[in-house]
Design an enzyme around this catalytic site. Sequence first.
Site, PDB file in Angstrom:
ATOM      1  N   LYS A  38      17.267 -14.837 -29.292  1.00  0.00           N
ATOM      2  CA  LYS A  38      17.196 -13.602 -30.087  1.00  0.00           C
ATOM      3  C   LYS A  38      18.196 -13.727 -31.236  1.00  0.00           C
ATOM      4  O   LYS A  38      18.011 -14.569 -32.114  1.00  0.00           O
ATOM      5  CB  LYS A  38      17.453 -12.394 -29.174  1.00  0.00           C
ATOM      6  CG  LYS A  38      16.393 -12.266 -28.076  1.00  0.00           C
ATOM      7  CD  LYS A  38      16.588 -11.047 -27.221  1.00  0.00           C
ATOM      8  CE  LYS A  38      15.458 -10.858 -26.231  1.00  0.00           C
ATOM      9  NZ  LYS A  38      15.771 -11.304 -24.870  1.00  0.00           N
ATOM     10  N   ARG A  77      13.677 -20.582 -26.865  1.00  0.00           N
ATOM     11  CA  ARG A  77      13.473 -19.588 -25.807  1.00  0.00           C
ATOM     12  C   ARG A  77      14.125 -20.084 -24.529  1.00  0.00           C
ATOM     13  O   ARG A  77      13.831 -21.196 -24.076  1.00  0.00           O
ATOM     14  CB  ARG A  77      11.979 -19.392 -25.536  1.00  0.00           C
ATOM     15  CG  ARG A  77      11.143 -19.052 -26.717  1.00  0.00           C
ATOM     16  CD  ARG A  77       9.803 -18.500 -26.305  1.00  0.00           C
ATOM     17  NE  ARG A  77       9.981 -17.144 -25.853  1.00  0.00           N
ATOM     18  CZ  ARG A  77      10.216 -16.112 -26.668  1.00  0.00           C
ATOM     19  NH1 ARG A  77      10.275 -16.288 -27.966  1.00  0.00           N
ATOM     20  NH2 ARG A  77      10.392 -14.904 -26.188  1.00  0.00           N
TER      21      ARG A  77
HETATM   22  N1  DSN Z   1      11.300  -8.606 -23.994  1.00  0.00           N
HETATM   23  C1  DSN Z   1      12.614  -8.686 -24.590  1.00  0.00           C
HETATM   24  C2  DSN Z   1      12.762  -7.789 -25.761  1.00  0.00           C
HETATM   25  O1  DSN Z   1      11.848  -7.746 -26.563  1.00  0.00           O
HETATM   26  O2  DSN Z   1      13.779  -7.145 -25.913  1.00  0.00           O
HETATM   27  C3  DSN Z   1      13.699  -8.469 -23.629  1.00  0.00           C
HETATM   28  O3  DSN Z   1      13.719  -9.540 -22.750  1.00  0.00           O
END
Ligand code: DSN
Length: 433
Positions: free
Chosen positions: A241, A247
């Site tokens: 993120k 990932r």
């Molecule tokens: N699915 C993720 C998100 O979009 O925040 C969290 O793991």
Amino acid sequence: MSHDPIETAVLGLIRTQDPQVAAIIEAEQARQATTIELIASENHVSPAVKHAIGSCLTNKYAEGYPGARYYGGCIHHDEIEHLAQERACKLFGCTHANVQPHSGAQANMAVFMALLAPGDSFCSLLLKDGGHLSHGMKINFSGKYFNPVHYPLHADPASPDFETIDYDAVRAVCMEHKPKLLLCGYSAYPRTIDFARFREIADECGALLMADIAHIAGLVAAGVHPSPFPHAHIVTTTTHKTLRGPRGGLIMTNDDDLVKKINRALFPGIQGGPLMHTIGAKAVAFGEALEPAFRAYQMQTIANAEALAAALTGLGYRITSGGTDNHLMLVDLQPRSADLTGTDAELWLEAAGIITNKNGIPNDPRPPRITSGLRLGTPAVTTRGMKPEQMNDIAQLIDRVITAGLESPETLACVTKEVRADVTNLCQIHSLP
Ligand code: DSN
């Protein structure tokens, strides 16, 4: 379409052997290149991270841990895993890192398996208030095999703390239920987390403190959000993120005993062979995050989120909790129109090339598959080099689409075409890494 010559060459190779797969990858490449990605949990990795994933490291079984494998031929896999561990520890300021979790949910599962017995209680924020499904959702392993109790957000709209963590309530819930584990860290929470306060509560009720920093890991690594260390006993995260890696998941601790339990719970407890190509890419991403440019990127991500939230507020949307301190925001669509749902907004925006996800807002009157909100984040657009000026443009584009959608299908069709062209332009100026 790609500016990356290696990616272009690799695609050519795939095309020669398997045109069907190559065509799908090319279409996705074009989609990513020509759309504005506002999903808060997504990002665009560097070519080095991308190509490490595509390397020969994928060919190897390396069950076990460095120096203690169940397969021969692991000499370079020990080296790469060691390097990833060392860089993760340096980045987050801790002594132990397990880089093998395939995902954030696997990382969380390993911690639960290591520290809790079936039926044991843990305390967390509900998914509908911004938590994560692995933090106690009824049909997830965490809610099925363990006993979640939940703490609320401040619920008084007149309070300046409205929709933020109610630390007094966290304490009250913990003192009542005496959970073994207290969880903080969220998927849709736009405010700074007070890890020291959580630790005080954990100590008082006799719980271990776990921080799931999946969303804010990049901000933490760059020092633009307070670190969960030394407060949390265990820290889990994803790597893809704000951290901008491949990932995957990661578990960290400073505790020599906890790390042994966690390592065994992950392998052989819930995983087999580690994804060594992903671990190689994690090492590359952690190396990038240790560079000074990474801090500048994270500061820009926050400045962009502030700018986007302010622009949307100016256009009549409500940002939950009144704004954001991090990379994401929850947009309450109800002030724009009582009939407007997150599902409609997500679909209309996607047709115009703006990618978002519908998201429940705290106390949402609508169910999770419809919702009254959108979650927006700035990690990916910041990677493309966008700045507050572009956040202002994006807010205007979002509002044009939503205004048209509320007017009529004909107006929406017409405005979608215009906005799609503007989005393509913006993406051409701010190309992918
Ligand atoms: N699915 C993720 C998100 O979009 O925040 C969290 O793991």
